[in-house]
Design an enzyme around this catalytic site. Structure first.
Site, short mmCIF file in Angstrom:
data_model
loop_
_atom_site.label_atom_id
_atom_site.label_comp_id
_atom_site.label_asym_id
_atom_site.label_seq_id
_atom_site.Cartn_x
_atom_site.Cartn_y
_atom_site.Cartn_z
N ASP A 28 0.76 -1.27 0.05
CA ASP A 28 0.07 -0.11 0.04
C ASP A 28 0.68 1.29 -0.12
OD1 ASP A 28 -1.42 -2.10 1.00
OD2 ASP A 28 -2.18 -0.87 2.83
N TYR A 86 1.61 -0.30 10.17
CA TYR A 86 0.82 -0.48 9.15
C TYR A 86 0.43 0.82 8.25
CZ TYR A 86 -0.33 -5.68 9.81
OH TYR A 86 -0.28 -7.00 9.68
C1 FRU Z 1 -4.28 -3.36 2.81
C2 FRU Z 1 -3.62 -3.70 4.27
C3 FRU Z 1 -4.09 -2.29 5.29
C4 FRU Z 1 -2.88 -2.44 6.47
C5 FRU Z 1 -1.71 -2.95 5.35
C6 FRU Z 1 -0.81 -3.98 6.21
O1 FRU Z 1 -3.38 -4.01 2.03
O2 FRU Z 1 -4.23 -4.56 4.49
O3 FRU Z 1 -5.30 -2.42 5.82
O4 FRU Z 1 -2.67 -1.54 7.06
O5 FRU Z 1 -2.20 -3.76 4.25
O6 FRU Z 1 0.51 -4.01 5.33
#
Ligand code: FRU
Length: 505
Positions: A28, A86
């Protein structure tokens, strides 16, 4: 006699105009902003992939064409984020960059980690110059979420509006409804719940909404979310998890704060008509888009060219590194009220010489089908162009059905009803078909295409970007790209120069 195919190419599908970590995995986009004269792109980064350990990787660019890799920026380092830093976002305040992310913690014990055992610590860390980050301060923790929430609450998107800071979080209820939570703060440290939303019908539209964003475009606000687990339909929601937006009947902060129960409610406020959801992308790989406004007022977006739970779908064949994000795209709204994505104008600066489309170049294109190669298409009326592996192709004034082929690997086939993205050979790694009904377009037909091809990414912009089709592809031959088209329309193609990468091994 069947031909033997070399299934082990010597290259490793490294990208020429997309961001890729020197090694490890990126997913992300996070913390997108223009700060102190430079664009900052952070993203989820797993340096020791396939071993776990998520943090934020960091890129900086002044012009979106030369990119400096700064490595890990907000990596797990404390009791609030030991299971991963995250996703999250950045907001500029008092000349500094305030970054909010979810500190993920898995408590030791026999837990399911969905409903118990997981901490979601929304955490702040500040950088003054855009390079080094200060103390990590948790600002919201599990007890600060309504009791109906499961342990999945994450991805803070923070923005300033009406003189206050607002934070939107993606969440999953204990009975598996996707929803978002909205918090408000005056100082960025102390936050109060000010609103919530979920689908109006009372039925879940996915069990979890990840990565929320709010953007004002053309005088209207749009709520972007990534619903997980929406059942597949023949012509929609074909990926395991999807990305799209709800056009809102007002401002998000007003709409969501109609929730009268807040912390004491039994369920989030059902104020979102989920039938208004518009899917952004009809390709194989697009997820977690994040939007931001740059200093010139452009709304920009980039997304992970992948989807979570990918291992259920296909194995990424690159060795030592995985995944990328889209080129930065400018986002606008067209006359039909549709959100359109288009490569940032800077991407035109990659164009080198124009490569003419000719009937001759369309002939003799060869490809692979299954285990035998064959002389592919001597398609009537076709035109083609040959490139050195990457290209920017536009087709304007399209009349009626047609097909566009990239080598013998990937085809876009348009008939009167639908546009299908089809892998013909092994470049799809066992993925085969994504279908877009032409009713997904406000014009009900394809009028124009822009196709940006990189070594292992294809980004297709349909009708000015009203719909995109974004896809990894893994062609065996990355040095030669034949683009063949039977569309009636005006074709242009450009060879492209590469991004300049600094500090990338
Ligand atoms: C989306 C996600 C987010 C999370 C991140 C962890 O792809 O699941 O919700 O913060 O990836 O890598």
């Amino acid at each position: 006699m069947a031909m033997l195919i070399n299934l082990f190419p010597k290259h490793n599908w490294r990208l020429r105009h997309h961001l890729q970590a020197p090694s490890g995995n990126i997913t992300d986009p996070n913390g997108l902003c223009q700060f102190n004269g430079a664009y900052h792109v952070f993203h989820q980064y797993v340096p020791r992939w396939p071993k776990l350990g998520h943090g934020w990787g960091h890129w900086v660019s002044e012009d979106l064409l030369t990119w400096r890799w700064l490595g890990g920026a907000i990596m797990p380092s404390c009791e609030y984020d030991e299971g991963g830093s995250y996703s999250g976002s950045a907001v500029e305040r008092d000349g500094a960059l305030w970054c909010y992310y979810t500190g993920n913690v898995l408590e030791p014990g026999d837990y399911d980690y969905d409903y118990a055992g997981r901490q979601a610590n929304e955490t702040l860390t500040i950088t003054r110059e855009g390079l080094t980050f200060g103390e990590k301060v948790p600002v919201l923790r599990n007890p600060d979420y309504p009791a109906y929430c499961s342990n999945h609450v994450r991805d803070p998107k923070v923005w300033e509006q009406d003189g206050s800071l607002h934070m939107m979080l993606g969440a999953r209820t204990r009975n598996d409804h996707g929803c978002v939570l909205l918090y408000r703060s005056d100082d960025g440290l102390s936050w109060q719940l000010e609103g919530t939303c979920t689908s109006a019908s009372g039925k879940p539209f996915g069990y979890m909404w990840e990565c929320p964003n709010v953007a004002e475009l053309g005088g209207r606000e749009y709520l972007f979310v990534c619903p997980q687990g929406v059942p597949k339909q023949e012509y929609a929601y074909q990926n395991i998890h999807i990305s799209g937006y709800f056009p809102l009947p007002g401002r998000a902060i007003d709409l969501l704060s109609g929730d009268s129960g807040l912390m004491d409610a039994e369920a989030p406020y059902g104020c979102i008509d989920e039938t208004t959801f518009v899917e952004l992308d009809y390709g194989f790989d697009f997820y977690a888009p994040q939007l931001f406004t740059d200093k010139s007022g452009r709304t920009m977006l980039t997304a992970w060219v992948g989807v979570p739970d990918i291992e259920l779908q296909y194995e990424v064949p690159t060795e030592g590194w995985a995944h990328t994000i889209t080129m930065l795209r400018e986002v606008t709204v067209n006359a039909a009220g549709r959100v359109c994505q288009w490569p940032a104008a800077e991407m035109d600066g990659l164009r080198l010489a124009e490569v003419p489309f000719t009937a001759e170049a369309a002939h003799g294109a060869s490809g692979l089908m299954g285990s035998s190669d064959y002389d592919l298409y001597t398609m009537e009326g076709a035109v083609g162009a040959r490139f050195d592996g990457v290209a920017d192709v536009t087709i304007e004034g399209i009349e009626g059905p047609g097909r566009l082929m990239l080598n013998g690997d990937l085809e876009l086939v348009v008939d009167d009803r639908e546009a299908d993205l089809v892998f013909l050979g092994q470049a799809g790694r066992f993925r085969t078909l994504r279908r877009m009904p032409l009713t997904a377009l406000s014009a009900g037909r394809i009028e124009s295409l822009r196709v940006m091809v990189d070594t292992s990414v294809v980004e297709i912009f349909v009708n000015g970007g009203e719909v995109t089709m974004t896809t990894r592809w893994f062609p065996l031959d990355i040095a030669h790209l034949s683009v063949t088209s039977t569309f009636a329309g005006e074709h242009h193609g450009w060879a492209l120069r590469d991004f300049t990468f600094e500090n990338v091994g």
